[in-house]
Each structure stands twice: as structure tokens, then as C-alpha cells.
Design a protein around this motif. Structure first.
Motif, PDB file in Angstrom:
ATOM      1  N   GLY A  99       0.832  -1.189   0.000  1.00 18.83           N
ATOM      2  CA  GLY A  99       0.000   0.000   0.000  1.00 18.83           C
ATOM      3  C   GLY A  99       0.863   1.234   0.000  1.00 18.83           C
ATOM      4  O   GLY A  99       2.045   1.183   0.332  1.00 18.83           O
ATOM      5  N   LYS A 100       0.283   2.332  -0.401  1.00 12.78           N
ATOM      6  CA  LYS A 100       0.992   3.607  -0.365  1.00 12.78           C
ATOM      7  C   LYS A 100      -0.017   4.732  -0.403  1.00 12.78           C
ATOM      8  O   LYS A 100      -1.192   4.539  -0.684  1.00 12.78           O
ATOM      9  N   ARG A 112      -3.860   3.587  -0.721  1.00 11.07           N
ATOM     10  CA  ARG A 112      -4.254   2.933  -1.964  1.00 11.07           C
ATOM     11  C   ARG A 112      -3.544   1.584  -1.924  1.00 11.07           C
ATOM     12  O   ARG A 112      -2.359   1.520  -1.601  1.00 11.07           O
ATOM     13  N   ASP A 114      -2.298  -2.180  -3.429  1.00 15.72           N
ATOM     14  CA  ASP A 114      -1.781  -2.779  -4.657  1.00 15.72           C
ATOM     15  C   ASP A 114      -2.558  -4.041  -5.002  1.00 15.72           C
ATOM     16  O   ASP A 114      -2.428  -5.070  -4.359  1.00 15.72           O
ATOM     17  N   LEU A 119      -3.707   0.431  -8.466  1.00 14.46           N
ATOM     18  CA  LEU A 119      -3.844   0.799  -7.054  1.00 14.46           C
ATOM     19  C   LEU A 119      -5.303   1.164  -6.815  1.00 14.46           C
ATOM     20  O   LEU A 119      -5.860   1.997  -7.524  1.00 14.46           O
TER      21      LEU A 119
END
Length: 184
Positions: A99-100, A112, A114, A119
């Protein structure tokens, strides 16, 4: 962990209705070598946990799991949108993947996540389920929520270019200096 989730469910539920369903949405990116065996182990543990909670509540367990090659954006969207919940149903949502986030988009404090080749905003995934009004809806997101410096630079550049008339700059060097981005 099972005791904590059971306590949460029981505290929000004044009367459990027997014969209802507990939907377990368990999405794990188990084919990612960077995650090693962690995603597979998480999948097995959480799947077992949700099933155990359903049994202890005398609810029918409805498995909505995706992993390996079935874990993709189309299947996630289909899985999230297909069910309709009764007023006494319980929904447990769990996702384990990368996630990022970005400090340049104020969309959500949640990452968001993966899903291969895309995403997806985790808060929207959860909201899709919660907006169907089950009695209880709990979401667990096991993913990073940090900022990716390269992605932030790209997002900042995209936002900047939307707001500024490109013709105002004489050359790309002046644009790079204005955006404080070093391109090597």
C-alpha cells in the motif's frame, strides 16, 4: 485477535440473530515474492479466524476470498459489488498487500492498495461494503501507508501541470526548478 474481534462484534450488537450470515472478505496478494510467505500465512490465519467467529456466533459463514491469480482488480470489484446484506448480517473485510499514499492527494488517510497492475483506494473498497448497511462492518487493512518519494514527485508534477499554463515557462529547466523536482 479472535477475542478482540468477538468483543467488538458483541459490543455493537445488542441481540445476535441466529441463522444470519457472516461475510468474510479476505483479499491477499499471495503471489508477490517481496511479501514472501507472509501474505499466504495471513490469508490462512484470517480465513480461519473469520470462520471461527461465524461458528461461535452461530452464523453461516460466506467466504469471499481472493488470492493468487484470482486477486485482480476485476475480481475484487465483482466480489465487493455482488452481495446484498440483510439487516442482521456481519461483514468482515481484510486485505493484505502493498500500500501507499500521497501527501499531494487529499482523498483519504487510508492507503491505496496494490491489486496487480493497479492501485485501489482501500477506503472506497470498504465503503462499498459498509454502504450496503449490514448490522456490523469491520475493515482491516494490512498494507503500508507511507509516501513513495518518486510517486509523490510524479503526482506533484501532474497536479502542478493541471494548475499552471505550460506556455508560461520558456523551457523544461525552469519548470523543474519551479516544482523543486530533480530529474536525473
Amino acid at each position: 485477535m479472535i477475542k478482540v474481534i468477538l468483543l467488538i462484534i458483541v459490543s455493537f450488537s445488542s441481540s445476535l440473530c441466529y441463522g444470519q450470515k457472516l461475510y468474510g472478505f479476505v483479499f491477499c496478494k499471495t503471489i508477490d515474492k517481496d511479501l514472501e510467505d507472509a501474505a499466504e500465512i495471513n490469508y490462512l490465519k484470517v480465513h480461519h479466524l473469520f470462520n471461527s467467529i461465524a461458528k461461535s456466533l452461530n452464523y453461516k459463514y460466506e467466504d469471499r476470498s481472493l488470492r493468487d491469480l484470482s486477486f485482480n482488480a476485476q475480481n475484487v470489484n465483482n466480489m465487493l459489488s455482488k452481495d446484498k446484506f440483510d439487516k442482521d448480517d456481519i461483514v468482515l473485510f481484510y486485505i493484505s498487500t502493498h500500500g501507499k499514499n500521497s501527501k499531494w492527494t487529499n482523498e483519504s488517510i487510508f492507503p491505496r492498495v496494490d491489486v496487480p497492475n493497479t492501485l485501489l483506494p482501500s477506503h472506497r473498497m470498504f465503503a462499498t461494503l459498509a454502504n450496503k448497511n449490514p448490522k456490523i462492518c469491520i475493515g482491516i487493512i494490512e498494507a503500508c501507508n507511507g509516501y513513495d518519494i518518486k510517486d509523490d514527485a510524479v503526482i506533484k508534477q501532474e497536479i502542478f501541470l493541471e494548475k499552471v499554463d505550460e506556455e508560461a515557462f520558456d523551457n523544461i529547466d525552469q519548470m523543474e526548478n519551479t516544482m523543486n523536482i530533480n530529474i536525473r
